[in-house]
Design an enzyme around this catalytic site. Structure first.
Site, PDB file in Angstrom:
ATOM      1  N   ALA A  14       0.986  13.972  -4.908  1.00 57.16           N
ATOM      2  CA  ALA A  14       1.588  13.336  -5.463  1.00 57.16           C
ATOM      3  C   ALA A  14       1.569  11.651  -5.561  1.00 57.16           C
ATOM      4  CB  ALA A  14       3.038  14.037  -4.292  1.00 57.16           C
ATOM      5  N   ALA A  15       0.705  10.932  -4.295  1.00 60.88           N
ATOM      6  CA  ALA A  15       0.497   9.755  -4.499  1.00 60.88           C
ATOM      7  C   ALA A  15      -0.072   9.452  -5.187  1.00 60.88           C
ATOM      8  CB  ALA A  15       0.742   9.147  -3.620  1.00 60.88           C
ATOM      9  N   GLY A  19      -1.003  11.975 -10.293  1.00 58.24           N
ATOM     10  CA  GLY A  19       1.274  12.208  -9.787  1.00 58.24           C
ATOM     11  C   GLY A  19       1.363  11.153 -10.004  1.00 58.24           C
ATOM     12  N   ARG A  94     -15.064  16.372  -6.470  1.00 61.53           N
ATOM     13  CA  ARG A  94     -16.654  16.706  -6.183  1.00 61.53           C
ATOM     14  C   ARG A  94     -17.523  14.922  -5.480  1.00 61.53           C
ATOM     15  NH1 ARG A  94     -20.115  21.613  -9.615  1.00 61.53           N
ATOM     16  NH2 ARG A  94     -21.823  21.385  -7.734  1.00 61.53           N
ATOM     17  N   ARG A 100     -21.259  23.734  -5.481  1.00 56.98           N
ATOM     18  CA  ARG A 100     -20.391  24.171  -5.734  1.00 56.98           C
ATOM     19  C   ARG A 100     -19.776  24.400  -4.534  1.00 56.98           C
ATOM     20  NH1 ARG A 100     -19.998  27.723 -10.941  1.00 56.98           N
ATOM     21  NH2 ARG A 100     -21.288  29.488  -9.643  1.00 56.98           N
ATOM     22  N   ASN A 107     -11.770  23.338  -0.465  1.00 59.36           N
ATOM     23  CA  ASN A 107     -10.884  23.491  -1.360  1.00 59.36           C
ATOM     24  C   ASN A 107     -10.250  24.499  -0.427  1.00 59.36           C
ATOM     25  OD1 ASN A 107      -9.918  21.386  -3.729  1.00 59.36           O
ATOM     26  ND2 ASN A 107     -12.646  21.603  -3.600  1.00 59.36           N
ATOM     27  N   ASN A 133      -8.867  21.377  -8.611  1.00 56.35           N
ATOM     28  CA  ASN A 133     -10.081  21.462  -9.035  1.00 56.35           C
ATOM     29  C   ASN A 133     -11.504  22.000  -7.959  1.00 56.35           C
ATOM     30  OD1 ASN A 133     -10.238  21.633 -11.626  1.00 56.35           O
ATOM     31  ND2 ASN A 133     -10.461  19.465 -12.455  1.00 56.35           N
ATOM     32  N   HIS A 189     -12.485  26.762 -16.508  1.00 57.10           N
ATOM     33  CA  HIS A 189     -11.644  24.919 -16.809  1.00 57.10           C
ATOM     34  C   HIS A 189     -13.323  24.538 -16.327  1.00 57.10           C
ATOM     35  CE1 HIS A 189     -11.183  20.595 -17.525  1.00 57.10           C
ATOM     36  NE2 HIS A 189     -10.146  20.799 -16.061  1.00 57.10           N
TER      37      HIS A 189
END
EC number: 1.1.1.37
Length: 330
Positions: A14-15, A19, A94, A100, A107, A133, A189
């Site tokens: 959120a920061a 966000g 990334r 990848r 993540n 992502n 995406h």
């Protein structure tokens, strides 16, 4: 206008840049409507809590009539408690030299515990949008770690690609964005996505009759697919305001419905439609009514489209296989 009961909207990261562009628009009613008060439940990593408090000060200084309360935490069990909506923005970006597999693993360390927390404490009808992502596979990780929630609660954002596809076509044809209907983003995406104009119309007429096929295949598709990289190149930072705007659009349409006769693109769990392997989180054309999305069925798929749709599905299968090896999904 009578006000409804407040709903709880959780936002992670959120920061961060996205966000910062997102929260004020949610508080202003752009996402859920001008009659829907919201309680913002904001999650950040511990070192960013101080910066987050500054954002909260600004949110309060906005004096938004619809902002009922703001909660901050570094604990997903607090931030996701009874959440009706959850926008998972925070992710590991990334870095140079990262493969990848490294990115997916990093993540996984974020989205597995977040999925578990959503499964434990969120509303049973929570609407989850993964923005961070690689969004499709991050959404899959979160979903697979929340087995008590309906798999359809979890979506990934391809709306930014969808909006890019609209604006590029508007620029080429001289039409207004609002005159363009039924563009589709199929798949991931990523740069393998397929921006499909085969069903799209510009001012009610087929889009592909108004643009050159060579331009469509050789310029348009790669421009839309690689727009994010072009923005990083120009701005020195990734797209934040446009990503926030797309997240608002995605949630707005999921909550309040799509317009009659129109569809939008959402990354959702495949049910096998159009030959896409079941369970992948894949961009489809969808219509939304009463808060439920349905894949638009019966669209013609040309050989050109089939090849593009399968290529992006294959990439998503490879990502799924990598996170499966890491023990992040079944």
């Amino acid at each position: 206008m009578t006000m409804k009961q407040p709903v709880r909207v959780a936002v992670t990261g959120a920061a961060g840049q996205i966000g910062y562009s997102l929260l004020f628009r949610i508080a202003a009613g752009d996402m859920l409507g001008q009659d829907q008060p919201v309680i913002l439940q904001l999650l950040e990593i511990t070192p960013a809590l101080k910066a987050l408090n500054g954002v909260v000060m600004e949110l309060r200084d906005g004096a938004f009539p619809l902002l009922a309360d703001v909660i901050t935490s570094d604990d997903p069990m607090v931030a996701f408690k009874d959440a009706d909506y959850a926008l998972l923005v925070g992710a590991m970006p990334r870095k140079a030299g990262m493969e990848r597999g490294d990115l997916l693993g990093a993540n996984g360390g974020i989205f597995k515990p977040q999925g578990e927390a959503l499964g434990a404490v969120a509303s049973r009808n929570v609407k989850v949008l993964v923005v961070g992502n690689p969004a499709n596979t991050n959404a899959l990780i979160a979903q697979q770690n929340a087995p008590d929630l309906d798999p359809k609660c979890f979506t990934a954002m391809v709306r930014l690609d969808h909006n890019r596809a609209l604006s590029q076509l508007a620029e080429k044809t001289g039409a207004a964005v609002s005159d363009i209907k039924n563009v589709t983003i199929w798949g991931n995406h990523s740069s393998t996505q397929y921006p499909d104009l085969s069903q799209a119309t510009v001012n009610g007429k087929p889009a592909l009759e108004q643009v050159d096929r060579t331009w469509y295949e050789n310029d348009y598709i790669p421009t839309v697919a690689k727009r994010g990289a072009a923005i990083i190149e120009a701005r020195g930072a990734s797209s934040a305001a446009s990503a926030a705007s797309a997240a608002i659009d995605h949630m707005h349409d999921w909550a309040l419905g799509t317009k009659d006769g129109e569809w939008v693109s959402m990354g959702i769990p495949s049910d096998g439609s159009y030959g896409i392997p079941e369970g992948l989180i894949y961009g489809f054309p969808v219509r939304v009514k009463d808060g439920k999305y349905e894949i638009v069925q019966g669209l013609d798929v040309s050989d050109f489209s089939r090849g593009k749709m399968d290529a992006t599905a294959q990439e998503l299968e490879e990502e799924r296989d990598e996170v499966r090896k890491l023990g992040l999904v079944k």
